[in-house]
Design an enzyme around this catalytic site. Structure first.
Site, mmCIF file in Angstrom:
data_model
loop_
_atom_site.group_PDB
_atom_site.id
_atom_site.type_symbol
_atom_site.label_atom_id
_atom_site.label_comp_id
_atom_site.label_asym_id
_atom_site.label_seq_id
_atom_site.Cartn_x
_atom_site.Cartn_y
_atom_site.Cartn_z
ATOM 1 N N ALA A 181 0.841 -1.200 0.000
ATOM 2 C CA ALA A 181 0.000 0.000 0.000
ATOM 3 C C ALA A 181 0.873 1.247 0.000
ATOM 4 O O ALA A 181 2.045 1.199 0.347
ATOM 5 C CB ALA A 181 -0.880 -0.005 1.243
ATOM 6 N N GLU B 75 -0.395 -9.668 -0.803
ATOM 7 C CA GLU B 75 -1.825 -10.027 -0.747
ATOM 8 C C GLU B 75 -2.405 -10.098 -2.159
ATOM 9 O O GLU B 75 -3.216 -10.973 -2.469
ATOM 10 C CB GLU B 75 -2.580 -8.999 0.100
ATOM 11 C CG GLU B 75 -2.198 -9.098 1.579
ATOM 12 C CD GLU B 75 -2.915 -8.082 2.435
ATOM 13 O OE1 GLU B 75 -2.708 -6.878 2.214
ATOM 14 O OE2 GLU B 75 -3.692 -8.493 3.315
ATOM 15 N N GLY C 58 0.474 -5.354 0.903
ATOM 16 C CA GLY C 58 -0.602 -5.451 -0.095
ATOM 17 C C GLY C 58 -0.124 -6.096 -1.391
ATOM 18 O O GLY C 58 -0.910 -6.722 -2.103
ATOM 19 N N GLU D 3 3.101 -5.467 7.633
ATOM 20 C CA GLU D 3 2.121 -4.533 8.203
ATOM 21 C C GLU D 3 2.282 -4.338 9.704
ATOM 22 O O GLU D 3 2.089 -3.250 10.231
ATOM 23 C CB GLU D 3 0.687 -5.026 7.914
ATOM 24 C CG GLU D 3 0.228 -4.848 6.480
ATOM 25 C CD GLU D 3 0.671 -5.962 5.546
ATOM 26 O OE1 GLU D 3 1.513 -6.800 5.942
ATOM 27 O OE2 GLU D 3 0.165 -6.007 4.413
#
Ligand code: NAD
Length: 721
Positions: A61, A105, A102, A125
């Site tokens: 992110a 992910e 992310g 994270e």
């Protein structure tokens, strides 16, 4: 931001383009949604490959979006990843460089993952106070099993492609062009059923004694987290993956993330992330800056004095590939140091998998051996007379232009510089013990230090893997200067009725790695005693009554001196503020002797013990330290609050999830810190360190702006001086 093309006839190739690490910012997410749609609706396309430009898959992110509402603008990550997983054409992630957060992910939403052999993957994270909340906490345990997923998610550690292959996280490792390999692979799986490839449909591989496993992990995480909540939420999320159907697990992931996202801890950790970058962009009061000052290469360095610090510094330098001349004058120390350095290098090589750096070091017992080096780091005893002599000798022996650095913890760097022919080539390089392990390096410049030298030393720090912070010269620089009022308050609280355990427990519950008294036992009470004796502060026997606890009109606690008179130097003597099984042992146990020692001391000094609350411990120790931090800023010793916070997080065991002392002050509320300091200063007029600093008052008067706006107020305050 996202490029689409059709390659090899039937493969839709989606390339993420968002330098430097192809973060999943709103436009990139838009691009992914659009291009996936395009590929899926094109009948000529039979399979899809997702990759990133410039040898990097995706760094996750865009953290900057966390601070704004911008991340709400683009398509959300979870449905985007779901639609990729639900696609009826195989989607292959081609992972070059790294897939983090992310980014991983996203890759877990793909049906296949192919990684380059040098790529790394991870879910970091937790280090930002969050959890992998785009399905990562639910998909990873389903794919690689609960124990391995817990290990990755609760620590945020990155793993190599080889480890990822072993865990089943990736399907193939490519040694050469990963995108070509992924395209080839995508062609080979076109048209195959994807039922067994959608991770959200998997059951977590069963774990024997699951409850016991989670209990055990939770206990370990609670101990190491020191009050951080994200690692605990990570365990809870993985537990949801192991015990609930996928949709309910996702709901739990969302709830846990909401709690973390709004917690002050996530803000503190994200602040630290950015603060680390801010301190790299150093500046000096002269106007010299990181981007306008150029260093020059260092090929050969020297270390003078191979005691505790010199040994670690030698190792840190050798590990960067530099040639190092290591000088020690005392025969016994010389022999011991050679052996110790060699052992440290071997352990380091084992840990990192990098080759041994033995050949890089030459040892000598004469200062003449440093004549041709580019940079010297002095690490002899903390004695101004001795250090001055060493600097005079270095100035005579070294070739012109050699950079001379001192590892002094407190002494005046300018005074040392004035002993040399080229004072502009002298700075402090303040390492922390153990010097080859601890991340922090305080780079101490004086008014005459050349920006070129600061640039050289900051760069060298980076090469050694340090977080280097450039600070001005004053007694104790930033870190030790702020530590003094903190320690003083801990001593005063002992006099007033606390015990070492009570104070340490309050500080450790706050999140410090060790309380003030355990740290004192570890570093040795005799170190400070020697300095105080030299300064004429020590009265043998400690005296009695109030006057014995005043020096130069300021409150002074002779407790540490009395402990030293009893031979209680800390761990090294097996007795200090705590007792230890034997000298050198680390397991601190409360010592009943302390009770009678303190009682007798209080009686002699006319002190009546009172109950001290944890809150008072924290307020007096931390706010005294923070107050000194404001003085450091006012004096221009640190360029900004970020510099102080990074020094404390990386060098002094300040809990990262509380962002550093100055960020913490801001979180508490500057007006509250001011009010409490005023309260304690009024009650203790002989403690000037509790008198609120004028910068703190100015900040409160300016409406307590957030930390990143302090520099403007500081500039105004300094321009009025
Ligand atoms: P130490 O006593 O362990 O080692 C000092 C070494 O210097 C000894 O081996 C001594 O024989 C040698 N030495 C003395 N005079 C010498 C000379 N003229 N030439 C060559 N060698 C000489 O001390 P230390 O703890 O390593 O501290 C060294 C410096 O680092 C001090 O200035 C100290 O304040 C600073 N420092 C220490 C720490 C720490 O935690 N120990 C942390 C940061 C900075």
């Amino acid at each position: 931001m996202t490029q689409y093309s059709r390659v090899s006839g039937s493969v839709g190739l989606i390339t993420l383009k968002n330098p430097p690490v192809n973060q999943l910012s709103a436009v990139v997410r838009h691009g992914i949604v659009d291009t996936v749609q395009k590929a899926l609706s094109d009948p000529k396309v039979k399979s899809v490959v997702i990759c990133g430009q410039n040898g990097m898959f995706c760094g996750g992110a865009d953290i900057k979006e966390f601070q704004t509402l911008a991340n709400m603008r683009g398509p959300p990550l979870i449905p985007m990843i779901h639609s990729i997983e639900a696609a009826d054409k195989p989607v292959v992630a081609a992972i070059e460089g790294g897939a983090f957060g992310g980014g991983l992910e996203l890759a877990l939403g793909c049906h296949y993952r192919i990684a380059h052999s040098k790529a790394k993957v991870g879910l970091p994270e937790v280090t930002l106070g969050l959890l992998p909340a785009a399905g990562g906490s639910q998909r990873l345990p389903r794919l690689i099993g609960v124990p391995a997923a817990l290990s990755l998610i609760t620590t945020g550690r990155h793993i190599t492609a080889a480890e990822a292959l072993q865990l089943g996280l990736v399907d193939q490792v490519a040694d050469h062009n990963t995108v070509d390999a992924a395209v080839k692979f995508a062609l080979s799986v076109a048209g195959q059923s994807l039922d067994a490839r959608r991770i959200s449909n998997f059951q977590c591989p069963p774990v024997p004694n699951m409850d016991a496993l989670f209990e055990d992990v939770m206990q370990k995480v609670r101990t190491t987290a020191r009050g951080a909540i994200a690692p605990i939420a990570c365990v809870q999320a993985v537990r949801a993956a192991a015990t609930l159907p996928y949709t309910q697990g996702m709901q739990r992931e969302k709830e846990l993330m909401a709690t973390l996202f709004t917690s002050g801890q996530a803000r503190a950790l994200q602040y630290c992330f950015f603060a680390q970058r801010v301190v790299g962009r150093w500046s000096m009061p002269s106007g010299a800056r990181w981007d306008t000052s150029k260093g020059r290469p260092i090929h050969k360095a020297a270390v003078i004095g191979l005691g505790t610090m010199g040994r670690g510094i030698t190792v840190a330098l050798a590990q960067t590939g530099l040639s190092v001349v290591a000088v020690e004058t005392q025969e016994k120390q010389f022999m011991e140091a050679k052996k110790a350095v060699s052992n440290m290098l071997e352990r380091g090589a084992k840990r990192s998998g990098k080759p041994l750096a033995h050949g890089k070091i030459t040892y000598s017992q004469s200062l003449q051996a440093v004549a041709d080096v580019d940079l010297v780091i002095e690490a002899v005893f903390e004695d101004m007379g001795l250090k001055k002599k060493v600097f005079q000798q270095l100035s005579a022996v070294c070739k012109p232009g050699t950079f001379l650095c001192t590892n002094t913890s407190t002494l005046d760097v300018d005074e040392l510089a004035s002993q040399t022919h080229q004072p502009e080539l002298v700075v402090g390089m303040h390492f922390f013990a153990p010097a080859h392990i601890m991340k922090l390096l305080e780079v101490v410049y004086g008014p005459r230090s050349s920006p070129e030298l600061v640039a050289v030393v900051m760069e060298l720090g980076k090469k050694m893997g340090k977080v280097s912070v450039a600070v001005g010269n004053c007694r104790g620089f930033v870190g030790n200067r702020m530590l003094k009022p903190y320690r003083d308050q801990a001593y005063f609280l002992l006099e007033e009725g606390a015990t070492p355990q009570l104070i340490d427990q309050a500080l450790e519950e706050f999140g410090f790695a060790m309380g003030a008294f355990k740290v004192s036992d570890l570093s040795g009470l005799d170190v400070g005693w020697k300095v105080r004796k030299e300064e004429g502060l020590v009265q043998p026997g400690g005296g009695s009554g109030k006057s014995a606890r005043i020096r130069n009109g300021v409150r002074y606690s002779p407790l540490g001196d009395l402990m030293c008179e009893q031979g209680r130097f800390g761990q090294k003597t097996g007795r200090g503020w705590y007792q230890y099984d034997k000298p050198g042992s680390r397991d601190a146990r409360p010592d009943p002797w302390m009770h009678s020692f303190l009682e007798e001391y209080r009686a002699r000094h006319g002190l009546v013990a009172r109950r001290i609350s944890n809150q008072e411990v924290l307020e007096r120790c931390l706010y005294a330290m923070i107050n000194e931090g404001f003085r450091v800023l006012e004096d221009g010793i640190a360029a900004g609050p970020e510099d102080i916070d990074i020094i404390y997080v990386f060098g002094y065991g300040w809990p990262r999830h509380r962002g550093g002392p100055m960020f913490y002050a801001n979180m508490v509320g500057l007006e509250i810190v001011l009010e409490r300091l005023e309260h304690y200063a009024q009650a203790n007029p002989d403690m000037p360190t509790l008198q609120p600093c004028s910068l703190l008052r100015k900040l409160v008067a300016s409406g307590s702006p957030p930390v990143n706006k302090w520099k403007e107020v500081i500039k105004n305050v300094r321009s009025q001086l």
